[in-house]
Design a protein around this motif. Structure first.
Motif, PDB file in Angstrom:
ATOM      1  N   GLN A  37       6.242   2.851  -0.125  1.00 28.33           N
ATOM      2  CA  GLN A  37       4.818   1.831  -0.146  1.00 28.33           C
ATOM      3  C   GLN A  37       5.300   0.786   0.783  1.00 28.33           C
ATOM      4  OE1 GLN A  37       4.092   0.680  -4.035  1.00 28.33           O
ATOM      5  NE2 GLN A  37       5.730  -0.589  -4.272  1.00 28.33           N
ATOM      6  N   TYR A  93       1.701  -4.526   4.889  1.00 23.58           N
ATOM      7  CA  TYR A  93       1.166  -4.552   6.260  1.00 23.58           C
ATOM      8  C   TYR A  93       1.098  -5.907   6.666  1.00 23.58           C
ATOM      9  CZ  TYR A  93       0.473   0.317   5.667  1.00 23.58           C
ATOM     10  OH  TYR A  93       0.297   1.879   5.299  1.00 23.58           O
ATOM     11  N   GLN A 142      -2.818  -0.910   8.910  1.00 26.21           N
ATOM     12  CA  GLN A 142      -3.243   0.315   7.855  1.00 26.21           C
ATOM     13  C   GLN A 142      -3.952   1.251   8.672  1.00 26.21           C
ATOM     14  OE1 GLN A 142      -7.038  -0.007   6.005  1.00 26.21           O
ATOM     15  NE2 GLN A 142      -6.054  -0.195   3.858  1.00 26.21           N
ATOM     16  N   THR A 180      -1.099   7.574  -5.464  1.00 28.61           N
ATOM     17  CA  THR A 180      -0.514   6.330  -6.242  1.00 28.61           C
ATOM     18  C   THR A 180       1.174   6.323  -6.140  1.00 28.61           C
ATOM     19  OG1 THR A 180      -0.611   7.578  -8.449  1.00 28.61           O
ATOM     20  CG2 THR A 180      -2.449   6.141  -7.632  1.00 28.61           C
ATOM     21  N   GLU A 202       0.839  -1.149   0.088  1.00 31.58           N
ATOM     22  CA  GLU A 202      -0.011  -0.077  -0.061  1.00 31.58           C
ATOM     23  C   GLU A 202       0.912   1.379   0.021  1.00 31.58           C
ATOM     24  OE1 GLU A 202      -3.475  -0.175   2.451  1.00 31.58           O
ATOM     25  OE2 GLU A 202      -3.239   1.838   3.065  1.00 31.58           O
ATOM     26  N   THR A 203       0.604   2.302  -0.988  1.00 35.93           N
ATOM     27  CA  THR A 203       1.320   3.444  -0.703  1.00 35.93           C
ATOM     28  C   THR A 203       0.957   4.388   0.533  1.00 35.93           C
ATOM     29  OG1 THR A 203      -0.517   4.728  -2.016  1.00 35.93           O
ATOM     30  CG2 THR A 203       1.101   3.394  -3.355  1.00 35.93           C
TER      31      THR A 203
END
Length: 301
Positions: free
Chosen positions: A281, A284, A290, A276, A253-254
């Motif tokens: 990035q 997790y 997150q 994006t 995830e960025t």
């Protein structure tokens, strides 16, 4: 370093009558494991059935000097799965390893696919992994030892035309693994996924040249699977494997951008490049990480 061995360990391998599953079962047996060879014996689309294929693999294992029993249960059948686990416990008193390999294909473009074709593929690949895993879970927890390997696919990870049913089931298994890796940690139950590329019955209609198929032998994937069955196995890994090559696939995830409560559709559009941006990035460990990022960004971090 010493060779990886499975002496005294008991393994269940589903869909082990041929292809990848057969190779996994044989290699585990060569390294000392006692193996339940499960195979319904049906065709690629899941029709038909019988345990002749499983019996042949058992004979191969016995010829190597190993111990094995055959089981012809469907992985979608609750009673059959219970019987498979009971067979292992009655024979050897423990279950250390589950390799959930059984699968079928019903490939069609989504516009031509019946819901029945979607459902049966999800039933076999997803629920046909969940049911055996559930049946062995408390056994492994009580032992404070277990290794579960689920079988995902590049279709689930990245997509392939005409396989929406297969892809949905295969990525569902990654989500399943991601929660089990957390729930199994305190009892030394490790759960990982293999994403194989191999020439089997399920790929024979793809029209690959013979020289390519020769490089995609199922046995070239098996070392990765057997490592994931070992005491040294990680947990929560998606190992991709084919033609002797191995890599790790990760969901990342960025860092993203904080727009606050005033975010609008237009601000999403205008900040798309920042949202994006791949710089920093992360992959997790759990969903809470997150959430923690979102709180950090809300506080200006």
């Amino acid at each position: 370093m010493a060779d990886i061995r499975f002496d005294g360990k008991v393994a269940i391998v589903t869909g082990a009558g041929g292809g990848l599953g057969r190779q996994h079962a044989l290699e585990l047996a060569r390294r000392g494991a006692k193996v339940v060879v499960n195979d319904l014996g049906g065709s690629v689309d899941g029709s038909g059935g019988g345990s002749d294929a499983a019996n042949k693999v058992v004979e191969e294992i016995k010829a190597l000097g190993g111990e094995a029993i055959a089981n012809g249960s469907s992985v979608t059948d609750d009673a059959g799965v219970a019987r498979m686990v009971k067979d292992a416990m009655d024979a050897w008193g423990r279950i250390d390893i589950l390799v959930a390999n059984a699968g079928i294909l019903r490939d069609k473009s989504f516009t031509k696919m019946d819901i029945a074709d979607f459902q049966v593929v999800v039933d076999v690949h997803l629920m046909g992994t969940v049911k055996p895993a559930k049946a062995v879970w408390d056994i492994m927890r009580a032992q404070n030892y277990g290794r579960i390997v689920v079988t995902t696919s590049s279709t689930g990870l990245y997509g392939n035309f005409g396989q929406s049913n297969y892809g949905a089931a295969k990525l569902g298994l990654v989500g399943f693994m991601n929660s089990l890796k957390l729930e199994g940690q305190k009892n030394n139950v490790h759960v990982n996924a293999i994403s194989p590329v191999a020439a089997t019955r399920m790929t024979e209609n793809l029209g690959m040249p013979e020289q390519v198929l020769a490089q995609l032998k199922p046995e070239y994937v098996t070392p990765g699977v057997v490592f994931l069955c070992s005491e040294d196995a990680p947990t929560g890994a998606v190992l991709t494997a084919g033609a002797g090559a191995f890599a790790l696939s990760r969901i990342v995830e960025t860092e993203g951008v904080y727009l606050g409560g005033s975010a609008t559709v237009e601000s999403i559009r205008d900040n798309w490049a920042k949202i994006t941006d791949e710089t920093g990035q992360k992959a997790y460990l759990n969903g809470g990480e997150q959430t923690a990022k979102f709180f950090r960004k809300m506080q200006g971090g």
